[in-house]
Design a protein around this motif. Sequence first.
Motif, PDB file in Angstrom:
ATOM      1  N   LEU A 105       1.058  -1.666   0.056  1.00  0.00           N
ATOM      2  CA  LEU A 105      -0.142   0.111  -0.042  1.00  0.00           C
ATOM      3  C   LEU A 105       0.645   1.120  -0.247  1.00  0.00           C
ATOM      4  O   LEU A 105       2.109   1.260   0.547  1.00  0.00           O
ATOM      5  N   GLN A 106       0.199   2.114  -1.262  1.00  0.00           N
ATOM      6  CA  GLN A 106       1.665   3.583  -1.142  1.00  0.00           C
ATOM      7  C   GLN A 106       0.973   4.723  -0.751  1.00  0.00           C
ATOM      8  O   GLN A 106       1.497   5.465  -0.794  1.00  0.00           O
ATOM      9  N   HIS A 107      -0.137   5.502  -0.179  1.00  0.00           N
ATOM     10  CA  HIS A 107      -0.502   6.035   0.624  1.00  0.00           C
ATOM     11  C   HIS A 107      -1.948   6.123   1.897  1.00  0.00           C
ATOM     12  O   HIS A 107      -2.961   4.612   1.574  1.00  0.00           O
ATOM     13  N   ILE A 108      -1.482   6.538   2.590  1.00  0.00           N
ATOM     14  CA  ILE A 108      -1.974   6.188   3.925  1.00  0.00           C
ATOM     15  C   ILE A 108      -2.976   7.824   4.234  1.00  0.00           C
ATOM     16  O   ILE A 108      -2.015   8.139   4.749  1.00  0.00           O
ATOM     17  N   SER A 109      -4.234   7.937   4.709  1.00  0.00           N
ATOM     18  CA  SER A 109      -4.313   8.751   5.760  1.00  0.00           C
ATOM     19  C   SER A 109      -4.863   8.739   6.998  1.00  0.00           C
ATOM     20  O   SER A 109      -5.900   7.439   7.723  1.00  0.00           O
ATOM     21  N   LEU A 110      -4.453   8.664   8.101  1.00  0.00           N
ATOM     22  CA  LEU A 110      -4.986   8.542  10.081  1.00  0.00           C
ATOM     23  C   LEU A 110      -5.198   9.924   9.760  1.00  0.00           C
ATOM     24  O   LEU A 110      -4.371  11.121   9.876  1.00  0.00           O
ATOM     25  N   ARG A 151       6.806   0.281   1.724  1.00  0.00           N
ATOM     26  CA  ARG A 151       6.535   1.548   0.315  1.00  0.00           C
ATOM     27  C   ARG A 151       5.660   2.609   0.286  1.00  0.00           C
ATOM     28  O   ARG A 151       5.453   2.979  -1.303  1.00  0.00           O
ATOM     29  N   LEU A 152       5.312   3.210   1.457  1.00  0.00           N
ATOM     30  CA  LEU A 152       4.057   4.311   1.044  1.00  0.00           C
ATOM     31  C   LEU A 152       5.175   5.922  -0.203  1.00  0.00           C
ATOM     32  O   LEU A 152       6.296   5.912   1.010  1.00  0.00           O
ATOM     33  N   HIS A 153       4.162   5.724  -0.488  1.00  0.00           N
ATOM     34  CA  HIS A 153       4.699   7.192  -0.775  1.00  0.00           C
ATOM     35  C   HIS A 153       4.028   8.616  -0.932  1.00  0.00           C
ATOM     36  O   HIS A 153       4.266  10.026  -1.236  1.00  0.00           O
ATOM     37  N   SER A 154       3.032   8.100   0.239  1.00  0.00           N
ATOM     38  CA  SER A 154       2.210   9.623   0.321  1.00  0.00           C
ATOM     39  C   SER A 154       1.307   9.090   1.664  1.00  0.00           C
ATOM     40  O   SER A 154       0.959   8.215   2.511  1.00  0.00           O
ATOM     41  N   LEU A 155       1.460  10.274   3.045  1.00  0.00           N
ATOM     42  CA  LEU A 155       1.210   9.597   4.699  1.00  0.00           C
ATOM     43  C   LEU A 155       0.431  10.810   5.002  1.00  0.00           C
ATOM     44  O   LEU A 155       1.175  11.644   4.686  1.00  0.00           O
TER      45      LEU A 155
END
Length: 421
Positions: A105-110, A151-155
């Motif tokens: 997963l590359q994009h996660i928003s908490l 592999r996150l690209h966006s946090l």
Amino acid sequence: MILRLESNLHSMPHSKKKQRLHKDAAVATDDGGGDNSTSAIDRLGTDMFAHIFGFLPSKDIMRARLNNKMRLAAKKTIVPDADFRVYNEAKYNCMAAMTSALPGLQHISLRSLGCFRHIKYNDGEDPDVQEAVRTANWATLDIEIILSFRRLHSLEIWNAPMNGSYSFLFNYPLLKILRIRALDYLSKPKWDLGMLSGVPLLKELHLHDNEFLNGNINSLRVLKGTIEKVYISNCRRVQGNFMDLADFPRLKELDLGLTDVTGDIRQVGEQDFLALETLILPNGVYGAQGYEFQNISDAADVAKAVYSIKKQRPALLIRDWYAYLSKNSVDWYEGVDSDDERTPLFICLVEAGSRLGYRWESESGHSCEVIWLDPDPELERESSDSEEYIEQLHHIESRVFFRGFFQPPTEEEYNLQCKTR
């Protein structure tokens, strides 16, 4: 064949998918068989499945893991750029399942976990003691599971209920975009700009409304070769000199509004901020938008410096630049009475076509004469550019109240001018 298989995976119910796989497996012969006897699915390797899964949303990939080969492929899949948002317990549980099933997963928003739910992420190092005591009996979610997504690209961390320092969240070597906002009263994370050394490929940094964000913008120099957008706004503990970023070759957007950053706009040279398109500086920077001058005589040099920056970088959006005279200045006065809004103690840029200048004006728009820094353009009267310039110039001239004054009149001159109008 690949497109047909993708369509089947996306559209068939679970039971039919399993029946089809079992049927295909039964058809296969002991000696390997030929194309007619071997399942199309069995002939695909895990790498091909991973490639196919890469075109599907994360929820569809999770549903398509029907056997060991597909589960292994899902682990190898680089998940598309969809934003996976965690805003309640159910979404958190989904993220927990993905840590082993879908680590690509590359994009996660908490996000916030909901008001009055008494749910929080586990406290970090050096938490706010009063907040820790107040929430001691709340249900606690383990935020460290996010470390499985290497592999996150966006946090994005947007008002998530956090308390303390979480340095491990800055240990993503592939991260390109980082957004943090902590305006909610439940969000009390402690950050430091020095933590950015763990995200060496970062292109965009968005830090807003962070009461506990500390550090010097000089720490951003570890990102000199990659950073393109820097937004650090309403973070009062952030310090430094904005000129420390002047030699960043890719920096296009810089917003340091409502920080404790300082500097001098007059120091910006021809070779500084070469790629810049947006510039917002706090009023602690000498000559920045909203700066308070102590003397009327100081304003001309700053206006000329802003003009020079604008001319060297035509794409730079600073047309709304303004500054004003401090009420603590010996040059300041209220005019005829305290309710008078015609005292021209604000200075701003003026544009007519491509021609730039500056002038002093009041809050209500009563202005002095324009001090043009560009010559009158030599355009033919018949051209559309000339017509637009003349129309804009006429509008500018119509607002001149203090004729013959190129800087604010003295209080005596002001009162005399108002009496004769």
